[in-house]
Write an enzyme that holds these catalytic residues in place. Structure first.
Site, PDB file in Angstrom:
ATOM      1  N   VAL A  84      10.777   8.086  -6.293  1.00 44.93           N
ATOM      2  CA  VAL A  84      11.539   6.907  -5.848  1.00 44.93           C
ATOM      3  C   VAL A  84      12.047   6.217  -7.106  1.00 44.93           C
ATOM      4  O   VAL A  84      11.248   5.792  -7.958  1.00 44.93           O
ATOM      5  CB  VAL A  84      10.667   5.950  -5.010  1.00 44.93           C
TER       6      VAL A  84
ATOM      7  N   ILE B 238       2.280   4.667   1.084  1.00 43.70           N
ATOM      8  CA  ILE B 238       2.319   5.270   2.414  1.00 43.70           C
ATOM      9  C   ILE B 238       1.560   6.597   2.453  1.00 43.70           C
ATOM     10  O   ILE B 238       1.151   7.056   3.521  1.00 43.70           O
ATOM     11  CB  ILE B 238       3.786   5.462   2.850  1.00 43.70           C
TER      12      ILE B 238
ATOM     13  N   ARG C 142       0.847  -1.193   0.000  1.00 41.77           N
ATOM     14  CA  ARG C 142       0.000   0.000   0.000  1.00 41.77           C
ATOM     15  C   ARG C 142       0.882   1.242   0.000  1.00 41.77           C
ATOM     16  O   ARG C 142       1.902   1.281   0.701  1.00 41.77           O
ATOM     17  CB  ARG C 142      -0.887   0.018   1.253  1.00 41.77           C
TER      18      ARG C 142
ATOM     19  N   ASN D 290       5.338   6.820 -13.291  1.00 39.63           N
ATOM     20  CA  ASN D 290       6.041   8.095 -13.452  1.00 39.63           C
ATOM     21  C   ASN D 290       7.503   7.820 -13.802  1.00 39.63           C
ATOM     22  O   ASN D 290       8.113   6.900 -13.242  1.00 39.63           O
ATOM     23  CB  ASN D 290       5.963   8.899 -12.151  1.00 39.63           C
TER      24      ASN D 290
ATOM     25  N   HIS E  34       1.850   2.375 -10.088  1.00 36.07           N
ATOM     26  CA  HIS E  34       0.784   2.792  -9.164  1.00 36.07           C
ATOM     27  C   HIS E  34      -0.539   2.184  -9.619  1.00 36.07           C
ATOM     28  O   HIS E  34      -0.844   2.168 -10.817  1.00 36.07           O
ATOM     29  CB  HIS E  34       0.599   4.310  -9.191  1.00 36.07           C
TER      30      HIS E  34
ATOM     31  N   HIS F  65       8.155   1.389 -10.436  1.00 36.23           N
ATOM     32  CA  HIS F  65       6.948   0.933  -9.747  1.00 36.23           C
ATOM     33  C   HIS F  65       5.720   1.372 -10.517  1.00 36.23           C
ATOM     34  O   HIS F  65       5.705   2.419 -11.152  1.00 36.23           O
ATOM     35  CB  HIS F  65       6.889   1.444  -8.305  1.00 36.23           C
TER      36      HIS F  65
HETATM   37  P1  AMP Z   1       6.620   8.203  -7.555  1.00 38.89           P
HETATM   38  O1  AMP Z   1       6.403   9.646  -7.216  1.00 38.89           O
HETATM   39  O2  AMP Z   1       5.928   7.746  -8.785  1.00 38.89           O
HETATM   40  O3  AMP Z   1       8.113   7.863  -7.545  1.00 38.89           O
HETATM   41  O4  AMP Z   1       5.949   7.373  -6.402  1.00 38.89           O
HETATM   42  C1  AMP Z   1       6.591   7.047  -5.209  1.00 38.89           C
HETATM   43  C2  AMP Z   1       5.504   6.644  -4.258  1.00 38.89           C
HETATM   44  O5  AMP Z   1       6.100   5.894  -3.211  1.00 38.89           O
HETATM   45  C3  AMP Z   1       4.783   7.825  -3.598  1.00 38.89           C
HETATM   46  O6  AMP Z   1       3.390   7.723  -3.903  1.00 38.89           O
HETATM   47  C4  AMP Z   1       5.068   7.636  -2.114  1.00 38.89           C
HETATM   48  O7  AMP Z   1       3.976   7.986  -1.312  1.00 38.89           O
HETATM   49  C5  AMP Z   1       5.399   6.160  -2.034  1.00 38.89           C
HETATM   50  N1  AMP Z   1       6.276   5.750  -0.956  1.00 38.89           N
HETATM   51  C6  AMP Z   1       7.450   6.315  -0.583  1.00 38.89           C
HETATM   52  N2  AMP Z   1       7.990   5.644   0.455  1.00 38.89           N
HETATM   53  C7  AMP Z   1       7.141   4.606   0.727  1.00 38.89           C
HETATM   54  C8  AMP Z   1       7.127   3.562   1.697  1.00 38.89           C
HETATM   55  N3  AMP Z   1       8.109   3.418   2.600  1.00 38.89           N
HETATM   56  N4  AMP Z   1       6.097   2.696   1.695  1.00 38.89           N
HETATM   57  C9  AMP Z   1       5.092   2.833   0.804  1.00 38.89           C
HETATM   58  N5  AMP Z   1       5.038   3.807  -0.130  1.00 38.89           N
HETATM   59  C10 AMP Z   1       6.052   4.679  -0.163  1.00 38.89           C
END
Ligand code: AMP
Ligand code: ZN
Length: 117
Positions: A99, A32, A30, A90, A105, A103
């Site tokens: 990040v 965060i 999920r 993204n 979404h 990944h």
């Molecule tokens: P992006 O902006 O596409 O790189 O998405 C990164 C996503 O990772 C964001 O929606 C953050 O809220 C999520 N995120 C960052 N750290 C964590 C974590 N430790 N656990 C779960 N989601 C995270």
């Protein structure tokens, strides 16, 4: 595992997280900071910076296919169908990536707005 990659640490269990689903190639957690009533992230178990890098490295087709296969399982398991959901990848900072471990979404659980931003 890439140094200081938070998603590698989650995949490797160094940072504990509840796994919504898992396959041989990917896990689902999920988000965060959810941007919808239900917001999941599908993480490949292998570190790659972005979808662009995955295709540059010749592993993009297999990896994206495996991410969507697990996403399909999750949207059924978590009740996002038949209503509907959105998937987003993204890429790099200009595309909103924060990040740098590829990944996917999955957003749903409510009526999403029409905007991509
Ligand atoms: P992006 O902006 O596409 O790189 O998405 C990164 C996503 O990772 C964001 O929606 C953050 O809220 C999520 N995120 C960052 N750290 C964590 C974590 N430790 N656990 C779960 N989601 C995270
Ligand atoms: Zn990583």
């Amino acid at each position: 595992m890439a140094n200081d990659c938070i998603f590698c640490k989650i995949v490797d269990g160094v940072i504990p997280s509840a796994r919504v689903a898992e396959s041989s190639d990917a896990i689902v957690i999920r988000d965060i900071s959810p941007q919808a009533a239900q917001h999941y992230l599908v993480l490949p178990k292998t570190h790659v910076r972005s979808v662009a890098e995955a295709f540059d490295q010749g592993i993009g087709e297999k990896m994206v296919s495996s991410l969507y296969a697990l996403a399909h399982q999750v949207v059924k398991q978590e009740g996002l169908l038949p209503n509907g959901f959105r998937t987003v990848i993204n890429t790099e900072a200009g595309g909103g990536q924060t990040v740098f471990h590829l990944h996917l979404h999955i957003l749903g659980g409510e009526q999403l707005r029409g905007s991509f931003a």
